[in-house]
Design an enzyme around this catalytic site. Structure first.
Site, PDB file in Angstrom:
ATOM      1  CB  SER A 128      -0.955   0.008   1.187  1.00 24.53           C
ATOM      2  OG  SER A 128      -0.238  -0.032   2.395  1.00 24.53           O
ATOM      3  CG  HIS A 187      -1.258   4.525   4.578  1.00 26.28           C
ATOM      4  ND1 HIS A 187      -2.547   4.300   5.013  1.00 26.28           N
ATOM      5  CD2 HIS A 187      -0.769   3.306   4.262  1.00 26.28           C
ATOM      6  CE1 HIS A 187      -2.820   3.012   4.952  1.00 26.28           C
ATOM      7  NE2 HIS A 187      -1.755   2.395   4.504  1.00 26.28           N
TER       8      HIS A 187
END
Length: 284
Positions: A128, A187
């Site tokens: 991710s 992230h």
């Protein structure tokens, strides 16, 4: 197959899927199967903040290939597949492979430096982070053509504008809410790494195009074989797309109109993408 030159991508039976994107999906799926059916947990490849101090270079460069479970893998592939395929079709297969390595390592180093202070025992794995990096890269370039992604009209006198450049941050917050165990720091560092790519700060880390072309020539037999099932985007062809043609916006919009919007709304900001953080083993 999917025509990634258009957005949203359209199905085109005459096209074969991009080589690197397809290979990454298949390879990470196989690793997920191995982890599920054997007792091997790939513990040494989880990225912990102490990895640089322990000289665990494998975890710094390979942590993104492994996932906690199939659900984690599916979520990451669903998020990553389209932007990665778009990037590969426009930049070349080997160039994209180099880009993935750079994004992985640079995001890992940021995660480790900050993590030594704030979350020293939290490890991360998963793709991710790369997904958020590519999201921020595209958001940066899309903002030049479409500075405002959407305007929310709350009342006659109140409206909220969602700037394209900030979309990755919004997505990261949504992920944090929907998946509390996900890694917000991971992230965010994926996003910042995507910005570094967008602004050209890591361009000097790429090998010369001649080196990539030489590698392709030496592997020509293998490439020709692979092209029976996938599309290999060669460096010589991709140089035209990366150089003289420039970035092609994903959304159909008049460029002059986009440029006018950009001028009227001022300068752009940052964009990016990444994934999961937990107590001992998180998903990136």
């Amino acid at each position: 197959m999917i025509n990634f030159d258009e957005f949203p991508p359209k199905y085109d039976p005459s096209l074969r899927p991009p080589a690197l994107t397809t290979g990454l999906i298949v390879f990470t799926f196989m690793l997920c199967v191995i982890k599920s059916v054997t007792s091997y947990t790939f513990e040494s490849l989880i990225l912990y903040p102490r990895a640089p101090l322990d000289l665990n270079l494998n975890s710094i460069s390979l942590y993104s290939l492994f996932h906690v479970n199939f659900f984690h893998w599916i979520c990451n592939i669903f998020t990553l597949a389209t932007p990665l395929a778009v990037f590969e079709t426009r930049n070349g297969t080997i160039h994209t492979g180099v880009t993935l390595n750079l994004l992985t390592v640079i995001a890992a180093l940021q995660y480790c430096i900050v993590g030594l202070i704030f979350y020293p025992n939290t490890g991360v794995i998963g793709l991710s982070g790369i997904a958020f990096s590519l999201m921020s890269y595209m958001a940066y370039h899309e903002s030049k053509f479409r500075p405002i992604m959407h305007t929310f009209h709350l009342s006659n006198s109140l409206e909220i504008k969602l700037y394209t450049l900030y979309v990755p941050f919004v997505v990261a917050i949504v992920f944090m809410i929907l998946f509390p165990s996900s890694s917000l720091p991971g992230h965010l560092f994926g996003i910042t790494t995507g910005y570094l790519l967008s602004y050209g700060y890591i361009d000097k880390l790429y090998p010369p195009s001649k080196v990539i072309t030489t590698i392709e020539n030496k592997l020509s037999s293998l490439i020709n074989f692979l092209e029976l099932i996938v599309t290999f985007y060669k460096e010589e062809e991709s140089l035209v797309t990366r150089g003289s043609v420039g970035y092609k916006p994903l959304f159909n919009q008049d460029i002059e109109h986009g440029a006018a919007n950009a001028a009227s709304h001022g300068s752009s900001a940052f964009v990016g993408e990444t994934r999961v953080l937990g107590t001992r083993e998180s998903t990136v």
